[in-house]
Design a protein around this motif. Structure first.
Motif, PDB file in Angstrom:
ATOM      1  N   PRO A 168       0.817  -1.223   0.000  1.00  0.00           N
ATOM      2  CA  PRO A 168       0.000   0.000   0.000  1.00  0.00           C
ATOM      3  C   PRO A 168       0.849   1.270   0.000  1.00  0.00           C
ATOM      4  O   PRO A 168       1.918   1.332   0.629  1.00  0.00           O
ATOM      5  N   ASP A 169       0.358   2.271  -0.723  1.00  0.00           N
ATOM      6  CA  ASP A 169       1.031   3.565  -0.823  1.00  0.00           C
ATOM      7  C   ASP A 169      -0.037   4.649  -0.681  1.00  0.00           C
ATOM      8  O   ASP A 169      -0.606   5.114  -1.673  1.00  0.00           O
ATOM      9  N   VAL A 170      -0.319   5.047   0.547  1.00  0.00           N
ATOM     10  CA  VAL A 170      -1.443   5.951   0.794  1.00  0.00           C
ATOM     11  C   VAL A 170      -1.155   7.372   0.332  1.00  0.00           C
ATOM     12  O   VAL A 170      -2.091   8.172   0.195  1.00  0.00           O
ATOM     13  N   VAL A 171       0.115   7.719   0.069  1.00  0.00           N
ATOM     14  CA  VAL A 171       0.406   9.082  -0.380  1.00  0.00           C
ATOM     15  C   VAL A 171      -0.045   9.300  -1.828  1.00  0.00           C
ATOM     16  O   VAL A 171       0.006  10.429  -2.329  1.00  0.00           O
ATOM     17  N   ARG A 172      -0.480   8.236  -2.485  1.00  0.00           N
ATOM     18  CA  ARG A 172      -1.021   8.388  -3.840  1.00  0.00           C
ATOM     19  C   ARG A 172      -2.306   9.218  -3.849  1.00  0.00           C
ATOM     20  O   ARG A 172      -2.676   9.770  -4.879  1.00  0.00           O
ATOM     21  N   TYR A 173      -2.974   9.327  -2.703  1.00  0.00           N
ATOM     22  CA  TYR A 173      -4.300   9.935  -2.657  1.00  0.00           C
ATOM     23  C   TYR A 173      -4.229  11.335  -2.057  1.00  0.00           C
ATOM     24  O   TYR A 173      -3.559  11.567  -1.049  1.00  0.00           O
ATOM     25  N   ASP A 174      -4.917  12.255  -2.698  1.00  0.00           N
ATOM     26  CA  ASP A 174      -4.997  13.637  -2.249  1.00  0.00           C
ATOM     27  C   ASP A 174      -6.412  13.885  -1.744  1.00  0.00           C
ATOM     28  O   ASP A 174      -7.378  13.803  -2.514  1.00  0.00           O
ATOM     29  N   ARG A 175      -6.540  14.133  -0.428  1.00  0.00           N
ATOM     30  CA  ARG A 175      -7.845  14.338   0.203  1.00  0.00           C
ATOM     31  C   ARG A 175      -8.791  13.162  -0.071  1.00  0.00           C
ATOM     32  O   ARG A 175      -9.974  13.331  -0.352  1.00  0.00           O
ATOM     33  N   GLN A 180      -6.370   9.344 -12.299  1.00  0.00           N
ATOM     34  CA  GLN A 180      -5.122   8.990 -12.987  1.00  0.00           C
ATOM     35  C   GLN A 180      -5.402   8.611 -14.432  1.00  0.00           C
ATOM     36  O   GLN A 180      -6.324   7.838 -14.715  1.00  0.00           O
ATOM     37  N   ALA A 181      -4.593   9.140 -15.348  1.00  0.00           N
ATOM     38  CA  ALA A 181      -4.651   8.715 -16.742  1.00  0.00           C
ATOM     39  C   ALA A 181      -3.752   7.496 -16.895  1.00  0.00           C
ATOM     40  O   ALA A 181      -2.537   7.575 -16.716  1.00  0.00           O
ATOM     41  N   ASP A 182      -4.339   6.339 -17.214  1.00  0.00           N
ATOM     42  CA  ASP A 182      -3.576   5.096 -17.321  1.00  0.00           C
ATOM     43  C   ASP A 182      -2.849   4.976 -18.653  1.00  0.00           C
ATOM     44  O   ASP A 182      -1.657   4.701 -18.696  1.00  0.00           O
ATOM     45  N   ARG A 183      -3.592   5.157 -19.732  1.00  0.00           N
ATOM     46  CA  ARG A 183      -2.940   5.055 -21.036  1.00  0.00           C
ATOM     47  C   ARG A 183      -3.857   5.621 -22.119  1.00  0.00           C
ATOM     48  O   ARG A 183      -5.066   5.791 -21.912  1.00  0.00           O
ATOM     49  N   LEU A 184      -3.247   5.875 -23.282  1.00  0.00           N
ATOM     50  CA  LEU A 184      -3.968   6.346 -24.463  1.00  0.00           C
ATOM     51  C   LEU A 184      -3.764   5.324 -25.563  1.00  0.00           C
ATOM     52  O   LEU A 184      -2.627   5.021 -25.925  1.00  0.00           O
ATOM     53  N   ASP A 185      -4.854   4.775 -26.081  1.00  0.00           N
ATOM     54  CA  ASP A 185      -4.794   3.818 -27.185  1.00  0.00           C
ATOM     55  C   ASP A 185      -5.515   4.433 -28.382  1.00  0.00           C
ATOM     56  O   ASP A 185      -6.742   4.366 -28.479  1.00  0.00           O
ATOM     57  N   LEU A 195     -11.563   6.507  -4.764  1.00  0.00           N
ATOM     58  CA  LEU A 195     -11.806   7.079  -3.444  1.00  0.00           C
ATOM     59  C   LEU A 195     -11.150   6.175  -2.417  1.00  0.00           C
ATOM     60  O   LEU A 195     -11.279   4.950  -2.483  1.00  0.00           O
ATOM     61  N   HIS A 196     -10.481   6.775  -1.434  1.00  0.00           N
ATOM     62  CA  HIS A 196      -9.691   6.021  -0.456  1.00  0.00           C
ATOM     63  C   HIS A 196     -10.181   6.319   0.957  1.00  0.00           C
ATOM     64  O   HIS A 196     -10.337   7.482   1.337  1.00  0.00           O
ATOM     65  N   ASP A 197     -10.411   5.267   1.737  1.00  0.00           N
ATOM     66  CA  ASP A 197     -10.741   5.393   3.147  1.00  0.00           C
ATOM     67  C   ASP A 197      -9.627   4.719   3.951  1.00  0.00           C
ATOM     68  O   ASP A 197      -9.555   3.488   3.998  1.00  0.00           O
ATOM     69  N   PRO A 198      -8.732   5.491   4.592  1.00  0.00           N
ATOM     70  CA  PRO A 198      -7.616   4.879   5.308  1.00  0.00           C
ATOM     71  C   PRO A 198      -8.037   4.142   6.570  1.00  0.00           C
ATOM     72  O   PRO A 198      -7.273   3.323   7.085  1.00  0.00           O
ATOM     73  N   VAL A 199      -9.218   4.430   7.092  1.00  0.00           N
ATOM     74  CA  VAL A 199      -9.673   3.754   8.309  1.00  0.00           C
ATOM     75  C   VAL A 199     -10.032   2.300   8.019  1.00  0.00           C
ATOM     76  O   VAL A 199      -9.574   1.372   8.682  1.00  0.00           O
TER      77      VAL A 199
END
Length: 268
Positions: A168-175, A180-185, A195-199
Motif C-alpha cells: 500500500p502507498d497511501v500518499v497516492r491519494y490527495d484528500r 489517474q490517466a492510465d494510457r492512451l490507445d 476514493l480512499h478510506d484509510p480507516v
C-alpha cells in the motif's frame, strides 16, 4: 481531461459509502470479463507469466495446486500445461466461461463461489496461490482472516500459500481521492477514478474508458492490507512466513519495494 468537472463529481458521489461491505464477489469479473484478456493477457505480459509459473512449480511439491480467483486462467492454464494439476475458485461465471473457452480450459476443475471459503475438491493441496492483488478483492478484514484460516485447512502439512500483492502507498491519494490517466490507445483514453478510506483500508475505483464508441465503466473495489498485517493473519491461521520477495525473479524485498511475493508454510 476533456470532461466537465460537474460530470466527475456526479459520478463520484454515486459510488457507495466506503465503509460498507455489501460487495458482490462476482461484480468485478462480471463487468470486466469481456476485456480482461485484452488488457491483462497481452503478449508482452507472457514473460512475466512464465516466470510466475516457474516460481510456483518449484513450490508446489507433490501438488495439487489451488488458485484463488482463477479468472480466465491467465496463470492456471500455463501452470497446468506444464504438468501440475490445478483447481480454481472464482465468483464470476463470465470469467469462468472465458477460461472454459480456451485450449485446456475444460481440463481445469473450477468451483464458482467466494474464494474466502476455499471450499474446493481435490485437496489437500501442496500449494494454494492468489496473484495480481486478487486477495484484496475480499471485502473486509474478517473475510481476509477467514480466507487465511481456510487456506491453512486446505493445505497438506508442509504445503504453502503464495500471494502476489502490492505494498500500500497511501500518499497516492490527495484528500481521499485520485484521478489517474492510465494510457492512451489511439482515440481511446483509459482513466482511473478512486476514493480512499484509510480507516477501513478500502479503495473504490472506476476504470473509465472513453472512446468513439462511448463510455465504459469497470468498478474495482478492494480492501488492502500491509505485509505485516498479512503475516499476522497467517500466524492466526497457523502458517509461518517462509519467504518474501519483491518479484517473481526473487528480487530482495526492501523498504522501497512496491509489491511482494509472500510464501507462508503450514508446519509439518
Amino acid at each position: 481531461m476533456g470532461c466537465d468537472g460537474l460530470w466527475w463529481r456526479a459520478n463520484l458521489t454515486a459510488i457507495a459509502p466506503l465503509g460498507s461491505t455489501d460487495l458482490d464477489p462476482a461484480a468485478y469479473g462480471e463487468h470486466i470479463a469481456d476485456v480482461y484478456d485484452e488488457w491483462y493477457s497481452a503478449p508482452d505480459r507472457q514473460p512475466e507469466v512464465a516466470v510466475a509459473v516457474d516460481f510456483l512449480r518449484t513450490r508446489v511439491g507433490a501438488g495439487p495446486a489451488l488458485e484463488l480467483g482463477v479468472g480466465t486462467g491467465r496463470l492456471a492454464l500455463p501452470f497446468a500445461a506444464r504438468g501440475t494439476a490445478v483447481v480454481g475458485i472464482d465468483a464470476s461465471p463470465r470469467m469462468v466461461a472465458r477460461l472454459r473457452g480456451k485450449p485446456g480450459g475444460s481440463e481445469i476443475e473450477v468451483v464458482v463461489g467466494d474464494f474466502a471459503e476455499v471450499d474446493a475438491p481435490g485437496g489437500p493441496f501442496g500449494l494454494v496461490y492468489v496473484v495480481f492483488n486478487t486477495f484484496f478483492a475480499l471485502a473486509d478484514q474478517d473475510a481476509q482472516v477467514r480466507c487465511f484460516a481456510n487456506v491453512a485447512a486446505a493445505l497438506r502439512p508442509g504445503g504453502v500459500f503464495v500471494m502476489e500483492a502490492f505494498v500500500p502507498d497511501v500518499v497516492r491519494y490527495d484528500r481521499g481521492q485520485r484521478v489517474q490517466a492510465d494510457r492512451l490507445d489511439g482515440e481511446t483514453t483509459h482513466l482511473n477514478v478512486s476514493l480512499h478510506d484509510p480507516v477501513s483500508q478500502r479503495v473504490r475505483s472506476h476504470h473509465i474508458v472513453l472512446g468513439s464508441g462511448g463510455v465504459g465503466t469497470y468498478p474495482v473495489d478492494i480492501r488492502y492490507a500491509w505485509p505485516s498485517e498479512l503475516d499476522l493473519m497467517g500466524r492466526l491461521a497457523g502458517l509461518e512466513l517462509a519467504e518474501r520477495w519483491a518479484g517473481w525473479n526473487g528480487e530482495p524485498f526492501t523498504a522501497t519495494s512496491t509489491s511482494h511475493i509472500s510464501v507462508w508454510r503450514r508446519p509439518q
